[in-house]
Structures are given as C-alpha cells and as structure tokens.
Design a protein around this motif. Structure first.
Motif, PDB file in Angstrom:
ATOM      1  N   LYS A   1       0.842  -1.183   0.000  1.00  0.00           N
ATOM      2  CA  LYS A   1       0.000   0.000   0.000  1.00  0.00           C
ATOM      3  C   LYS A   1       0.887   1.248   0.000  1.00  0.00           C
ATOM      4  O   LYS A   1       1.876   1.312   0.721  1.00  0.00           O
ATOM      5  CB  LYS A   1      -0.890  -0.018   1.246  1.00  0.00           C
ATOM      6  CG  LYS A   1      -1.955   1.029   1.233  1.00  0.00           C
ATOM      7  CD  LYS A   1      -2.905   0.829   2.387  1.00  0.00           C
ATOM      8  CE  LYS A   1      -4.001   1.868   2.343  1.00  0.00           C
ATOM      9  NZ  LYS A   1      -4.945   1.700   3.425  1.00  0.00           N
ATOM     10  N   SER A   2       0.536   2.220  -0.792  1.00  0.00           N
ATOM     11  CA  SER A   2       1.293   3.459  -0.881  1.00  0.00           C
ATOM     12  C   SER A   2       1.195   4.237   0.429  1.00  0.00           C
ATOM     13  O   SER A   2       0.099   4.462   0.949  1.00  0.00           O
ATOM     14  CB  SER A   2       0.744   4.310  -2.026  1.00  0.00           C
ATOM     15  OG  SER A   2       1.225   5.626  -1.937  1.00  0.00           O
ATOM     16  N   VAL A   3       2.329   4.658   0.932  1.00  0.00           N
ATOM     17  CA  VAL A   3       2.374   5.441   2.163  1.00  0.00           C
ATOM     18  C   VAL A   3       1.704   6.795   1.942  1.00  0.00           C
ATOM     19  O   VAL A   3       0.967   7.288   2.800  1.00  0.00           O
ATOM     20  CB  VAL A   3       3.836   5.615   2.652  1.00  0.00           C
ATOM     21  CG1 VAL A   3       3.911   6.546   3.844  1.00  0.00           C
ATOM     22  CG2 VAL A   3       4.447   4.265   2.978  1.00  0.00           C
ATOM     23  N   VAL A   4       1.917   7.392   0.779  1.00  0.00           N
ATOM     24  CA  VAL A   4       1.325   8.693   0.469  1.00  0.00           C
ATOM     25  C   VAL A   4      -0.205   8.598   0.448  1.00  0.00           C
ATOM     26  O   VAL A   4      -0.900   9.448   1.009  1.00  0.00           O
ATOM     27  CB  VAL A   4       1.867   9.233  -0.874  1.00  0.00           C
ATOM     28  CG1 VAL A   4       1.132  10.497  -1.296  1.00  0.00           C
ATOM     29  CG2 VAL A   4       3.359   9.484  -0.791  1.00  0.00           C
ATOM     30  N   LEU A   5      -0.730   7.536  -0.194  1.00  0.00           N
ATOM     31  CA  LEU A   5      -2.186   7.361  -0.229  1.00  0.00           C
ATOM     32  C   LEU A   5      -2.747   7.124   1.169  1.00  0.00           C
ATOM     33  O   LEU A   5      -3.822   7.630   1.502  1.00  0.00           O
ATOM     34  CB  LEU A   5      -2.569   6.208  -1.159  1.00  0.00           C
ATOM     35  CG  LEU A   5      -2.349   6.454  -2.651  1.00  0.00           C
ATOM     36  CD1 LEU A   5      -2.713   5.218  -3.459  1.00  0.00           C
ATOM     37  CD2 LEU A   5      -3.158   7.651  -3.119  1.00  0.00           C
ATOM     38  N   GLU A   6      -2.019   6.383   1.985  1.00  0.00           N
ATOM     39  CA  GLU A   6      -2.470   6.131   3.354  1.00  0.00           C
ATOM     40  C   GLU A   6      -2.498   7.425   4.167  1.00  0.00           C
ATOM     41  O   GLU A   6      -3.437   7.677   4.921  1.00  0.00           O
ATOM     42  CB  GLU A   6      -1.564   5.099   4.031  1.00  0.00           C
ATOM     43  CG  GLU A   6      -2.080   4.669   5.390  1.00  0.00           C
ATOM     44  CD  GLU A   6      -1.245   3.559   6.005  1.00  0.00           C
ATOM     45  OE1 GLU A   6      -1.702   3.006   7.012  1.00  0.00           O
ATOM     46  OE2 GLU A   6      -0.149   3.264   5.495  1.00  0.00           O
ATOM     47  N   VAL A   7      -1.496   8.270   3.994  1.00  0.00           N
ATOM     48  CA  VAL A   7      -1.449   9.558   4.695  1.00  0.00           C
ATOM     49  C   VAL A   7      -2.628  10.431   4.260  1.00  0.00           C
ATOM     50  O   VAL A   7      -3.259  11.094   5.084  1.00  0.00           O
ATOM     51  CB  VAL A   7      -0.097  10.270   4.454  1.00  0.00           C
ATOM     52  CG1 VAL A   7      -0.138  11.714   4.923  1.00  0.00           C
ATOM     53  CG2 VAL A   7       1.024   9.515   5.146  1.00  0.00           C
ATOM     54  N   LYS A   8      -2.948  10.426   2.958  1.00  0.00           N
ATOM     55  CA  LYS A   8      -4.089  11.193   2.460  1.00  0.00           C
ATOM     56  C   LYS A   8      -5.402  10.686   3.067  1.00  0.00           C
ATOM     57  O   LYS A   8      -6.282  11.478   3.402  1.00  0.00           O
ATOM     58  CB  LYS A   8      -4.150  11.141   0.932  1.00  0.00           C
ATOM     59  CG  LYS A   8      -3.096  11.998   0.262  1.00  0.00           C
ATOM     60  CD  LYS A   8      -3.214  11.935  -1.245  1.00  0.00           C
ATOM     61  CE  LYS A   8      -2.147  12.807  -1.898  1.00  0.00           C
ATOM     62  NZ  LYS A   8      -2.227  12.766  -3.364  1.00  0.00           N
ATOM     63  N   GLU A   9      -5.519   9.370   3.182  1.00  0.00           N
ATOM     64  CA  GLU A   9      -6.718   8.778   3.788  1.00  0.00           C
ATOM     65  C   GLU A   9      -6.839   9.193   5.257  1.00  0.00           C
ATOM     66  O   GLU A   9      -7.924   9.534   5.721  1.00  0.00           O
ATOM     67  CB  GLU A   9      -6.659   7.244   3.696  1.00  0.00           C
ATOM     68  CG  GLU A   9      -6.839   6.708   2.306  1.00  0.00           C
ATOM     69  CD  GLU A   9      -8.290   6.650   1.901  1.00  0.00           C
ATOM     70  OE1 GLU A   9      -9.096   6.038   2.619  1.00  0.00           O
ATOM     71  OE2 GLU A   9      -8.616   7.217   0.848  1.00  0.00           O
ATOM     72  N   ILE A  10      -5.734   9.160   5.977  1.00  0.00           N
ATOM     73  CA  ILE A  10      -5.738   9.546   7.393  1.00  0.00           C
ATOM     74  C   ILE A  10      -6.080  11.028   7.524  1.00  0.00           C
ATOM     75  O   ILE A  10      -6.883  11.411   8.381  1.00  0.00           O
ATOM     76  CB  ILE A  10      -4.390   9.202   8.063  1.00  0.00           C
ATOM     77  CG1 ILE A  10      -4.231   7.682   8.153  1.00  0.00           C
ATOM     78  CG2 ILE A  10      -4.279   9.843   9.444  1.00  0.00           C
ATOM     79  CD1 ILE A  10      -2.842   7.215   8.558  1.00  0.00           C
ATOM     80  N   ALA A  11      -5.493  11.867   6.666  1.00  0.00           N
ATOM     81  CA  ALA A  11      -5.789  13.307   6.707  1.00  0.00           C
ATOM     82  C   ALA A  11      -7.269  13.566   6.429  1.00  0.00           C
ATOM     83  O   ALA A  11      -7.903  14.399   7.099  1.00  0.00           O
ATOM     84  CB  ALA A  11      -4.910  14.053   5.705  1.00  0.00           C
ATOM     85  N   LEU A  12      -7.843  12.853   5.449  1.00  0.00           N
ATOM     86  CA  LEU A  12      -9.266  12.991   5.154  1.00  0.00           C
ATOM     87  C   LEU A  12     -10.102  12.555   6.349  1.00  0.00           C
ATOM     88  O   LEU A  12     -11.048  13.242   6.741  1.00  0.00           O
ATOM     89  CB  LEU A  12      -9.641  12.177   3.908  1.00  0.00           C
ATOM     90  CG  LEU A  12     -11.130  12.127   3.565  1.00  0.00           C
ATOM     91  CD1 LEU A  12     -11.690  13.528   3.270  1.00  0.00           C
ATOM     92  CD2 LEU A  12     -11.369  11.191   2.382  1.00  0.00           C
ATOM     93  N   ALA A  13      -9.753  11.416   6.941  1.00  0.00           N
ATOM     94  CA  ALA A  13     -10.494  10.915   8.101  1.00  0.00           C
ATOM     95  C   ALA A  13     -10.443  11.919   9.250  1.00  0.00           C
ATOM     96  O   ALA A  13     -11.461  12.178   9.903  1.00  0.00           O
ATOM     97  CB  ALA A  13      -9.945   9.564   8.539  1.00  0.00           C
ATOM     98  N   ILE A  14      -9.283  12.506   9.500  1.00  0.00           N
ATOM     99  CA  ILE A  14      -9.146  13.499  10.575  1.00  0.00           C
ATOM    100  C   ILE A  14     -10.035  14.708  10.290  1.00  0.00           C
ATOM    101  O   ILE A  14     -10.749  15.196  11.175  1.00  0.00           O
ATOM    102  CB  ILE A  14      -7.666  13.908  10.759  1.00  0.00           C
ATOM    103  CG1 ILE A  14      -6.878  12.750  11.370  1.00  0.00           C
ATOM    104  CG2 ILE A  14      -7.547  15.161  11.630  1.00  0.00           C
ATOM    105  CD1 ILE A  14      -5.372  12.949  11.372  1.00  0.00           C
ATOM    106  N   GLU A  15     -10.008  15.183   9.055  1.00  0.00           N
ATOM    107  CA  GLU A  15     -10.837  16.333   8.684  1.00  0.00           C
ATOM    108  C   GLU A  15     -12.323  16.014   8.877  1.00  0.00           C
ATOM    109  O   GLU A  15     -13.079  16.827   9.415  1.00  0.00           O
ATOM    110  CB  GLU A  15     -10.557  16.728   7.239  1.00  0.00           C
ATOM    111  CG  GLU A  15     -11.249  17.996   6.818  1.00  0.00           C
ATOM    112  CD  GLU A  15     -10.835  18.493   5.442  1.00  0.00           C
ATOM    113  OE1 GLU A  15     -10.988  19.694   5.203  1.00  0.00           O
ATOM    114  OE2 GLU A  15     -10.362  17.677   4.609  1.00  0.00           O
TER     115      GLU A  15
END
Length: 180
Positions: free
Chosen positions: A4-18
């Motif tokens: 799994k792409s680390v960048v995509l995972e970070v984007k998912e986490i950022a979206l979830a936080i928002e």
C-alpha cells in the motif's frame, strides 16, 4: 503481494481526521475511506478524546422537507453542486468544502446550523440514489430540496411562504421576553 502506498495512506488519514473534526460518524468514515474500522475508532478517539457515537444514521428523507432543515439543506446542496460541477471536486471533498462554507454562512448570519456533516453526506447520497430532487420555486426561482417525482409546477419555497410558526423557537421567544 502489492504494498500500500504510504502517500495514499497519509491522504486517507488526513481525510479521516478532517471528517472527524467536522463531526462525521463512524459509518461515514468507513464509507469514504479505506481505513479499517479499528483504525478509524483509534483515530476518532485520538482526535476527539472519546469513542465514536453509536446508533443508526438518519434514514428518512422527510427530515429534509421540514421548514428550516429544507432551507439549510438546499443551501448546502446548491453549494455542493457548484463544487462538484464547477470546481470539479471529488464527491467527498465537495461535501467537506461545501459543509465548511455552510458552517461559515450560518456563523456569519448568527444562525445555528441544523445540518450535521453526517446529514449533509446522507443528503448527497439520497440525491445520488434518486430519492430527492431539486425543485425551482415559482416565486423566487431558487432551487430547493424536494422528494423525487413530486410535481414541480407551482412549488413555493419556505422562504417565500414560511409556515405560520416559522422562526418561533424557544431562543427567539426568550429573547423577545428579555427585551420586553
């Protein structure tokens, strides 16, 4: 085995936080991100300092038809349509941006928002599934949330023809009493 792409995972986490910061329920987070339920619960606890609320999501289109929710839902959905079409945002990002604008508008007007992020998300899903439509007001020309397949001819919105008790809330009654 694909990693799994680390960048995509970070984007998912950022979206979830928002989404969590805006008040999203767990079901919304599960539907809009690829993060596991356990991870979302841990993230929710870390962001909010408490467990996510339990219970069912709103399930009836009728809530959106009452006077104040209809006006505010219509405001939100028109903004969402603009963000989706003109700004070409992905649906979840259009929801977030539109909801932020909705909250800002309510704050500037000194009104309490009646639409939660989860209800706004549900509203978008109701439109996508064909349960709701936008209907133009025959007086002002604005477009308002209405049940799908309701007759559009002669429709008058809640702004042009408010119900007799519109705006009479406990807060406005208390304010009037305090002034008098």
């Amino acid at each position: 085995m694909a990693t799994k792409s680390v960048v995509l995972e970070v984007k998912e986490i950022a979206l979830a936080i928002e989404l969590i910061e805006l008040g999203a329920r767990l079901q919304l987070l599960e539907a809009e991100t690829t993060l596991s339920r356990d991870r979302l619960i841990r993230l929710y606890k870390e962001v909010k300092g408490e467990s996510p609320p339990k219970g069912m999501l709103p399930f009836s289109t009728d809530w959106f038809m009452t006077w104040q929710p209809n006006i505010q839902s219509s405001l939100f959905y028109n903004t969402f349509l603009f963000m989706s079409r003109q700004a070409r945002c992905e649906p979840v990002h259009a929801i977030v941006k539109s909801y932020r604008l909705y909250l800002e508008h309510m704050q500037l007007q000194g009104d309490e928002p009646v639409l939660s992020l989860t209800r706004a998300w549900t509203l978008v899903r109701y439109f996508a599934s064909g349960l709701l439509q936008m209907t133009p007001c025959s007086r002002c020309g604005g477009h308002f949330v209405a049940h799908a397949h309701d007759p559009q001819r002669g429709f008058v919105c809640g702004l042009c023809q408010p119900p007799s008790r519109a705006g009479r809330t406990r807060r406005s009654s208390e304010a009037a009493t305090a002034e008098g």
